[in-house]
Structure formats: C-alpha cells, structure tokens
Design a protein around this motif. Structure first.
Motif, PDB file in Angstrom:
ATOM      1  N   LEU A  34       0.979  -1.223   0.132  1.00  0.00           N
ATOM      2  CA  LEU A  34      -0.109  -0.065   0.123  1.00  0.00           C
ATOM      3  C   LEU A  34       0.830   1.412   0.208  1.00  0.00           C
ATOM      4  N   ILE A  35       0.919   2.131  -0.949  1.00  0.00           N
ATOM      5  CA  ILE A  35       1.719   3.173  -1.005  1.00  0.00           C
ATOM      6  C   ILE A  35       0.860   4.677  -0.917  1.00  0.00           C
ATOM      7  N   GLU A  36      -0.430   4.428  -1.136  1.00  0.00           N
ATOM      8  CA  GLU A  36      -1.270   5.500  -1.181  1.00  0.00           C
ATOM      9  C   GLU A  36      -2.904   5.131  -0.766  1.00  0.00           C
ATOM     10  N   ASN A  37      -3.489   6.185  -0.049  1.00  0.00           N
ATOM     11  CA  ASN A  37      -4.854   6.001   0.187  1.00  0.00           C
ATOM     12  C   ASN A  37      -5.514   7.279  -0.134  1.00  0.00           C
ATOM     13  N   THR A  38      -6.586   7.231  -1.015  1.00  0.00           N
ATOM     14  CA  THR A  38      -7.159   8.472  -1.533  1.00  0.00           C
ATOM     15  C   THR A  38      -8.695   8.408  -1.062  1.00  0.00           C
ATOM     16  N   VAL A  39      -9.103   9.655  -0.516  1.00  0.00           N
ATOM     17  CA  VAL A  39     -10.391   9.736  -0.005  1.00  0.00           C
ATOM     18  C   VAL A  39     -11.074  10.847  -0.546  1.00  0.00           C
ATOM     19  N   MET A  40     -12.151  10.533  -1.457  1.00  0.00           N
ATOM     20  CA  MET A  40     -12.909  11.554  -2.288  1.00  0.00           C
ATOM     21  C   MET A  40     -14.105  11.773  -1.654  1.00  0.00           C
ATOM     22  N   VAL A  41     -14.301  12.992  -1.159  1.00  0.00           N
ATOM     23  CA  VAL A  41     -15.576  13.440  -0.493  1.00  0.00           C
ATOM     24  C   VAL A  41     -16.503  14.217  -1.644  1.00  0.00           C
ATOM     25  N   ASP A  42     -17.313  13.857  -2.051  1.00  0.00           N
ATOM     26  CA  ASP A  42     -18.243  14.538  -3.220  1.00  0.00           C
ATOM     27  C   ASP A  42     -17.331  15.236  -4.327  1.00  0.00           C
ATOM     28  N   SER A  62       6.873   7.526   6.803  1.00  0.00           N
ATOM     29  CA  SER A  62       7.948   8.206   5.980  1.00  0.00           C
ATOM     30  C   SER A  62       8.541   9.451   6.646  1.00  0.00           C
ATOM     31  N   ILE A  63       9.826   9.703   6.389  1.00  0.00           N
ATOM     32  CA  ILE A  63      10.395  11.102   6.820  1.00  0.00           C
ATOM     33  C   ILE A  63      10.632  11.976   5.595  1.00  0.00           C
ATOM     34  N   LEU A  64      10.044  12.675   5.255  1.00  0.00           N
ATOM     35  CA  LEU A  64      10.024  13.647   3.956  1.00  0.00           C
ATOM     36  C   LEU A  64       9.872  12.635   2.919  1.00  0.00           C
ATOM     37  N   GLY A  65       9.193  11.844   2.771  1.00  0.00           N
ATOM     38  CA  GLY A  65       8.984  10.629   1.671  1.00  0.00           C
ATOM     39  C   GLY A  65       9.860   9.452   1.697  1.00  0.00           C
ATOM     40  N   TYR A  66      10.743   9.409   2.808  1.00  0.00           N
ATOM     41  CA  TYR A  66      11.569   8.229   2.705  1.00  0.00           C
ATOM     42  C   TYR A  66      11.145   7.311   3.789  1.00  0.00           C
ATOM     43  N   ARG A  67      10.867   6.264   3.428  1.00  0.00           N
ATOM     44  CA  ARG A  67      10.381   5.178   4.334  1.00  0.00           C
ATOM     45  C   ARG A  67      11.358   4.350   4.982  1.00  0.00           C
ATOM     46  N   LEU A  68      11.798   5.014   5.950  1.00  0.00           N
ATOM     47  CA  LEU A  68      12.985   4.605   6.787  1.00  0.00           C
ATOM     48  C   LEU A  68      12.812   3.397   7.421  1.00  0.00           C
TER      49      LEU A  68
END
Length: 851
Positions: A34-42, A62-68
């Motif tokens: 899983l790299i991203e969750n997107t929730v769209m409301v209306d 992640s820390i500034l995009g880096y998945r340490l």
C-alpha cells in the motif's frame, strides 16, 4: 562538465531504481504494498487527519517521503538462525573447527548472538513490516467511514472503494464518498419526570449543545449528556448519572429533519426483590466531618481529640496537630450547601495543595436523622504525611553556560511547622561543572563550582497583614513563599558571592491560569576577584593589549614578552589613557574603544544590589502531558529600585561623583523590564508536531542606573535559544559578538520546529531559530549594537539545523546541530549560507525540548 552531469544523473537514476526495488523486497508474489490512500468526498480530495485516521490500513511511515522504518525492516534477514545452520552444514570442516575451538554448545549459542541474529532482530523490532493491501481491512475502513459520516448527520451517505494494483507489487486504495443531504435538527423537546431536575434543566436550557437548525452530530449529544449530568450533580443530584439521559431521534419521513426528544426518567432503586421508580432528590450537606491523625477510616470510636469550628467537625485519633482554620480553609464542602461534584473536586485539589496529607478520601452518606431523606453527611478522611522528610539527590545537568555539570543536594522538610500546614525546607547544594566558555589556564575539566544554602517557608494561604480574600479568594488555591539563599561561585574567574531574599505569592484564578507576584525580590551580588577580569574576558584583554602595543608609554605596564600585565598593567594603562597621559585624545576612535572596554569592565565587576517587584501571568490550554495541540502565553513585568529611590529621597542621600546613590556602599539598580513569551504546538497526527515560539523582552534603565545588571540582561545563542550560535556569542546587533559574554537589554527570539518520530523512542526535528539582542535606552552608543528601529530588523540572525531526541519518559535527551544560515555580523553580501559547512556547525546537548 556535461560528462559529469550525465554521471550524476545516471547515479541518481540507479539509486532511485534500487530504492524502489528495495521497498517491495518483503512483499510476497501476488500481493501489493500500500503506497497511497485517497479519500474523495463529493469529488474533492479529503486530507484531514481525522478522516484518514478512520482507515484501518495506512502506508508505511515516512520522513520527508523516505520510508526509513520499512527499509530497516527489509534489511533484516528473514531467519538468521536458520541461515547460520545452513552455513555450518555447507562446510562440515568449518563446523568441526568451531566446535573444537568453542564447544558444540557455544557454536549453537553463537547462532543466537547479536552478530548472527541480534542485528536482524533489532531491525525487525525497530522497523515496520510492509503494509500489504488487505481487502477485508479495506471493507472495514469503508464501514468505519460510513459510521463516521452517519454520526455527522449524513444518514444516507454512500461509499464505494477501488483497489488499484500497480507494477512492481504496489497498489493504491481509493474511497469515493457521496454524502447526500445532511439531517438538520428541526425540533427539540424534553421529557423529564423529576420536577426538581426539570427546573434545573430549564435554568441552563440556553446553554444546550443540541441546537435547532444545526446539523445533526452525535458528538453534540455525547457532550450534552455530560453537560446536563455535570449541571445536575453540581446542584444536589447526588445519585444522578449520565446513563440516566436518553435521546429519541425521529428521522422517518421528515425530509432530512431530525426531531429530538431528551428523556430523563426517574431513579430506579431496588425495593425488596423489585425495582421501582422514585423521583431524584436534590441533597443538601447537613454535616461535614474531617478525620485526621493516624486513622484511615471515619470511625468516631477511635477519636482522641475533636473540635467544632465554623460548622465543621474535626476529629483526630490522637491529639489534634492542626489549627482548625488551616484545615477548613482548604475545604469547600460546607454545611447547608447543595451537594456539588465541583466542590468535592476543588476540595480534593486544595487539600492536596497543602502538601501535608496524602491524597484525601471524600465520602458521602445519607443523614439518617433527616426525615425528608434529602441530607448528606460529608466525611473527609486525611492521612498525614511524615512530619520530617530528608531527601538527597544527585543529578547531571546542562545549561547555556555549563556544558556538563554534576549537581548534588541534601534537604530536610518540616511539615506543619506552626500547626497551620506550613512547610519549612532547608537545603544545602553544591555543583561542579565544565565550561568551554570560561578561562581555564590549567586546562582543568571541572572549572566551575558553586555551593550554597537555601531556606524556604511556605504557607498555604496569602500571608499578608490585610485580608485579601475578596481580591484573591480561597478557591484560587493561593500560597505564600518566603525564601533566602546564600551561595558562592568559583569559576577560575571573578567568582561571586550572592544573597537572595524573596517573598512571593502564587494563585490560580482559573484551572489553566497562574499568577505569581514577587512582592520582594532582593538580590545582592559581590564579585570576589574583580582584579581577575581580564583573565576571564579574553576578547576584552586582546583588544586592550593590541592598543597598548601602539599607545603605551610606561614599560612598567608590560611583561617580558611585551604584553600588559594583569591586573596592574591593564589598570595603569587604562587610567593613563583616560587621564590624558598618552597621545590619545577624546576625539580619537581608539580612545573611545579603550573607554568602552573600561566601562564594560566596571559594569561587570561592580557589585549589584537589586530590590525588585515583579508579576508573572501564565495561561496554557494544555490539558495533559500527552496533549500536543496547545498554546502557552506568559508575560512578566518587573520594576526595580523604586523603593530604594524613595528611601534615599526621604533620607536626603547625597549622590557620588557619577550622580549615583548607594545603600551599604553599593549602587542600587533601577529599571523597568517587560517580557512576552508565546508558544504554540500543532499536532499533525502520526507523532508529528509543529512547534513555534515568539519571545520579546525589554529592560529600560533609569534613575540611578544607565545600564541593566548582568544577571537581568539578555543574551543570544545556546541550546534553548538560537542553536546556531554558542551561548552569549550572538550580537548585540551586527557587532559580531566581540566580547566573551555578549549581553544587552532588548531581545527578539523566534523559533519553529517540525518534530517527528524516527522509530520507537527516538525522535527527530528540523528547526529554524531567528533573533538577536540589542542595546537600547542605555549607555551603549556603538551603532552596530544599538537598536535603531525597523532597519535594525535586518540584523536578526537565522540559524537552521536538525535535532535528535531520545525520550526516557521522565525526561528527554536532546542533541541539536545548528548552522548559521544568515549571519548579520558579516558584510551584507556574505550573510546568507556562508557558514553551512560541517566544520562550522554548533553542537548543542540539552535536556527536554527547547521550548
């Protein structure tokens, strides 16, 4: 050049590919990270932390995009002990050699060692396993979102989800939410069976959190239930609970309108084998009993001493050791008052605030002598703490001046000294420390020492000749402290002896608000070795010595190497220059420089007498230690010297040749000082916090002073200030910190931090500190050091850096590395980014957070 750019680009591309591949190293075939969750409301993307927290699965941190933490987990071997056994089996000779050398048992235990499996265990424990998309958890997330929006009034919301599988075993989950029309509260009615409760409800009906024409929200119903129960229980309803409140919400065929009925039934009690309904009663306190001594119960059979005072009954299992007023002043449950949870809580806090009892136990029982059955007896059971307590401590410390220190103290506390819950504390303290900033000719590690004694007497009330109850009521939990202290400091320098005497009052007008008034704050500081000034302040000596090489005409002022001797040579040379015995005149710049050095020497070596009064106001919205979304506001106003000035006028004291007046042959300080300090934290969720601080302070000398005492002035730099500069090395203004200890009377400080969790108890931070100190309204005239309005704001220094913090629960160890990002001491074109190099970094070690 082009060839180098191509190599760099290729290197970055290869690094990105390797990083990308390593992320899915532990993801099984056929499954997806899983790299991203997107929730769209209306149709709009929802980024709220509250909404995203409803999801059962989130991408790896992640820390500034880096998945340490994911990378750390992937570095660990799956089964290191099994790999070790395979390694042994592949080469039987190697196995036999190790067994002969160590024994077979030791060979097997080697497989459990840190070198074989310990590192992998640590990486697995510290890291994060990959978050694999789980359709069951996705469905549960959908259901939770449905419930969340349902509770927010969107009863007909619809939610669908989609799992997008991408290349390289990755995937995304998107949720599409159609809220629909929200339900609005259209009408509110009440059905309260007990007439007394209905009457109470009507009094505060306008404070209801369930409001007509407001969108339905289940949290409003929860909060309203708490509000009603609290109101009832603070007005006599002893047996009432939140569970006695029910709601009937009608939304059937109402065109998105909600009709709310608040239902409060009578009390249910057991009568024989049956349950019956009876009206709630509002109870009045008919008797207040206070039990103290060595008893832990309310048995009157074990009473040896008793007294009735102001409608309170006080019992003791031995001779009563407390003045009745000392106990009753801390009790807010009174005879004839309605039962009140608030009074019970306030009484508990107030009794604990006395610090002579363990946590109090407050119980109620129905008064059997009341035929109406509406009276309660309050029993307050107090367990005394030991009268004498001895405490010895040893601690390590770090401050803006002291890089490392060892602090030890021994103290004895005597409780209930005058039978009024007073506490006398007598303490002896000592400390040795090390500082890089102080003169250290023999290169001794511990070059700072201090020892002293303190005596403090505390009263759990305002100790004042006049009655202050109308101004500072008892429910603000007022206290008075009288303290005196003596100390002697040795730092291979001036050395100091000091005496302090303080009379202060503390009270809390509101739960998160504190006021402290120092009615008397006396400080006398005597410099023991003023002749050692130039051995301590090297920069002042170097400047004076370089001028002596040019203008000195007296060989007796110099040593064999041609340098000014300390203190005779420095004193004689300065006097000769200022006395007109050299070629320098008052119009020469070097004459002015020598005069400034001498003025600073006199200021820092003169004895100080400060008699001040100050008031500090502090307000915080923080609810508990885990609250990371709060603000703290603190302001302080201090005035010094006015009382001594008045006395000198009444006694018609004569001024000395400098226009100053003295007490006990010491010039007293006179100034007005004000400070404002504001701290704000924003909780971003996921152990991420943004913290900011703004501080400004100004001290204005007047009357008997033309400068501020060193102990009351401001400095810049250090672990709790601008961390790109060492303590006392920043400013004033753009002067460049020419002195060993730079200080001034005006300060601006701004700081911001982004704090985040790295793993477990190790946290990190990126920070920026801005600010400086200046001289204003005092005797300093150097343009580079003086604040001259808005144009001086270009002299605000900026430091940036990174920090690491390890949380030990009871305190935090902090390491910050700061870089001078904007240095106002340099020429304008060289101020930005010239010092962001490793060898110019400033390392700060601190305890707890900087603000």
């Amino acid at each position: 050049m082009k060839n180098n750019l191509s190599k760099i680009a290729l290197f970055l591309l290869l690094g990105a590919i390797l990083y990308s591949c390593s992320l899915v190293k532990r993801v099984p075939e056929g499954q997806h990270l899983l790299i991203e969750n997107t929730v769209m409301v209306d149709g709009k993307k929802e980024k709220s932390e509250t909404i995203l927290n409803q999801l059962y699965q989130k991408p790896n941190s992640s820390i500034l995009g880096y998945r340490l933490r994911l990378q750390m987990y992937n570095l660990a071997r799956k089964s290191p002990e099994a790999d070790y056994q395979l390694w042994l089996e592949k080469n039987p000779k190697r196995h036999k050699f190790l067994a002969d050398l160590l024994s077979e048992k030791q060979v097997q235990r080697l497989g459990q060692s840190f070198f074989v499996s310990g590192a992998s265990t640590f990486l697995k424990k510290t890291g994060e396993p990959p978050v694999i998309i789980d359709s069951t958890k996705v469905q549960k997330s959908r259901n939770r979102l449905l419930s969340y929006y349902f509770n927010a009034g969107y009863f007909n919301n619809k939610i669908t989800y989609k799992i997008d599988t991408l290349a390289d075993k990755r995937g995304k989950v998107s949720y599409d939410i159609k809220l629909g029309t929200p339900y609005i509260i259209d009408s509110i009615s009440t059905s309260i069976k007990t007439e007394a409760l209905d009457s109470l409800f009507q009094r505060t009906k306008n404070q209801s959190l369930i409001v007509k024409n407001k969108q339905y929200n289940s949290q409003d119903f929860i909060d309203e239930r708490k509000r009603i129960a609290t109101h009832f229980r603070n007005n006599g309803a002893y047996y009432f609970q939140e569970t006695n409140i029910e709601y009937d919400v009608d939304t059937v065929a109402t065109n998105h309108k909600a009709h709310v009925d608040i239902l409060i039934d009578d009390r249910t009690i057991k009568k024989g084998d049956s349950l019956v309904k009876v009206p709630f009663k509002l109870y009045t306190i008919s008797e207040v009993n206070i039990f103290t001594g060595n008893t832990h119960n309310k048995s009157k059979q074990k009473v040896a001493d008793s007294v009735s005072y102001n409608n309170f009954n006080i019992y003791s299992s031995d001779k009563l050791k407390y003045k009745p007023k000392a106990l009753t002043d801390a009790v807010f449950i009174t005879k004839g008052s309605k039962f009140s949870d608030f009074r019970r809580q306030l009484t508990s806090r107030s009794l604990s605030n006395l610090r002579v009892f363990n946590y109090p136990n407050i119980e109620y029982e129905e008064d059997k002598n009341d035929s109406t059955g509406t009276s309660l007896i309050a029993n307050i059971i107090l367990s005394p703490r030991k009268k004498f307590t001895f405490n010895a401590t040893a601690d390590f410390m770090h401050s803006n001046i002291q890089d490392f220190g060892i602090l030890g103290s021994a103290a004895v506390s005597i409780r209930n000294l005058f039978r009024g819950a007073e506490i006398l504390e007598i303490a002896l303290r000592g400390n040795i420390g090390s500082s890089r900033d102080l003169a250290n000719p023999n290169n001794v590690f511990f070059n700072i020492s201090e020892y002293g004694a303190d005596v403090k007497l505390s009263f759990p009330r305002i100790f004042f000749p006049l009655n202050t109850d109308k101004i500072i009521p008892k429910n603000t939990l007022p206290t008075t402290q009288m303290s005196i202290g003596l100390s002697r400091q040795q730092n291979i320098g001036l050395d100091k002896e000091s005496f302090t005497g303080i009379l202060n009052y503390n009270w809390n007008p509101k739960r998160n608000t504190n006021i402290r008034l120092d009615l008397v704050n006396l400080q006398y500081v005597r410099n023991v070795n003023p002749g050692n000034y130039f051995s301590v302040y090297h920069s002042s000596y170097d400047r004076l010595n370089s001028l002596a090489h040019v203008y000195n005409t007296n060989p007796g002022n110099m040593d064999a190497e041609g340098n000014l001797t300390i203190p005779d040579g420095t004193t004689n040379f300065t006097n000769e220059v200022l006395g007109g015995q050299t070629s320098l005149t008052q119009n020469d710049g070097d004459y002015f420089a020598i005069r400034s050095i001498e003025e600073r020497r006199i200021r820092l070596t003169e004895n100080n007498l400060i008699l001040a009064t100050n008031v500090t106001y502090t307000k915080s919205s923080r609810t508990n230690i885990n609250d990371n979304d709060f603000y703290t506001f603190k302001t302080k106003l201090e005035s010094a010297g006015n009382m001594l000035s008045l006395i000198s006028k009444l006694e018609k004291q004569e001024e000395d040749i400098y226009g100053r007046k003295k007490f006990f042959n010491v010039e007293y300080s006179q100034y007005l000082k004000g400070e404002v300090d504001f701290i704000k934290n924003w909780d971003l969720g996921g152990k991420q916090v943004i913290a900011a601080r703004a501080f400004t302070g100004l001290a204005i000398p007047y009357g008997n002073s033309n400068s501020i005492p060193f102990s009351r002035s401001y400095f810049g730099g250090g672990s709790n200030d601008n961390r790109a500069w060492q303590s006392y090395s920043l400013g004033p203004g753009r002067s460049g910190g020419l002195n060993d200890f730079n200080e001034a009377n005006f300060k601006i400080a701004l700081s911001a931090e982004y704090r985040f969790n790295i793993f477990n108890k190790l946290n990190g931070a990126f920070f920026a500190d801005a600010g400086n100190i200046w001289n204003v309204f005092d005797n300093v005239t150097d343009e580079e050091s003086v604040f001259e309005g808005f144009k001086s704001l270009q002299d605000i220094a900026l430091g940036t850096g990174i920090g690491f913090r390890y949380d030990l629960n009871f305190f935090v160890i902090r390491l910050d590395v700061g870089f001078k990002t904007y240095n106002p001491a340099k020429e304008m074109k060289e101020r930005w980014f010239r010092d962001i190099v490793p060898n110019r970094a400033v390392l700060n070690i601190g305890i707890n957070y900087p603000f």
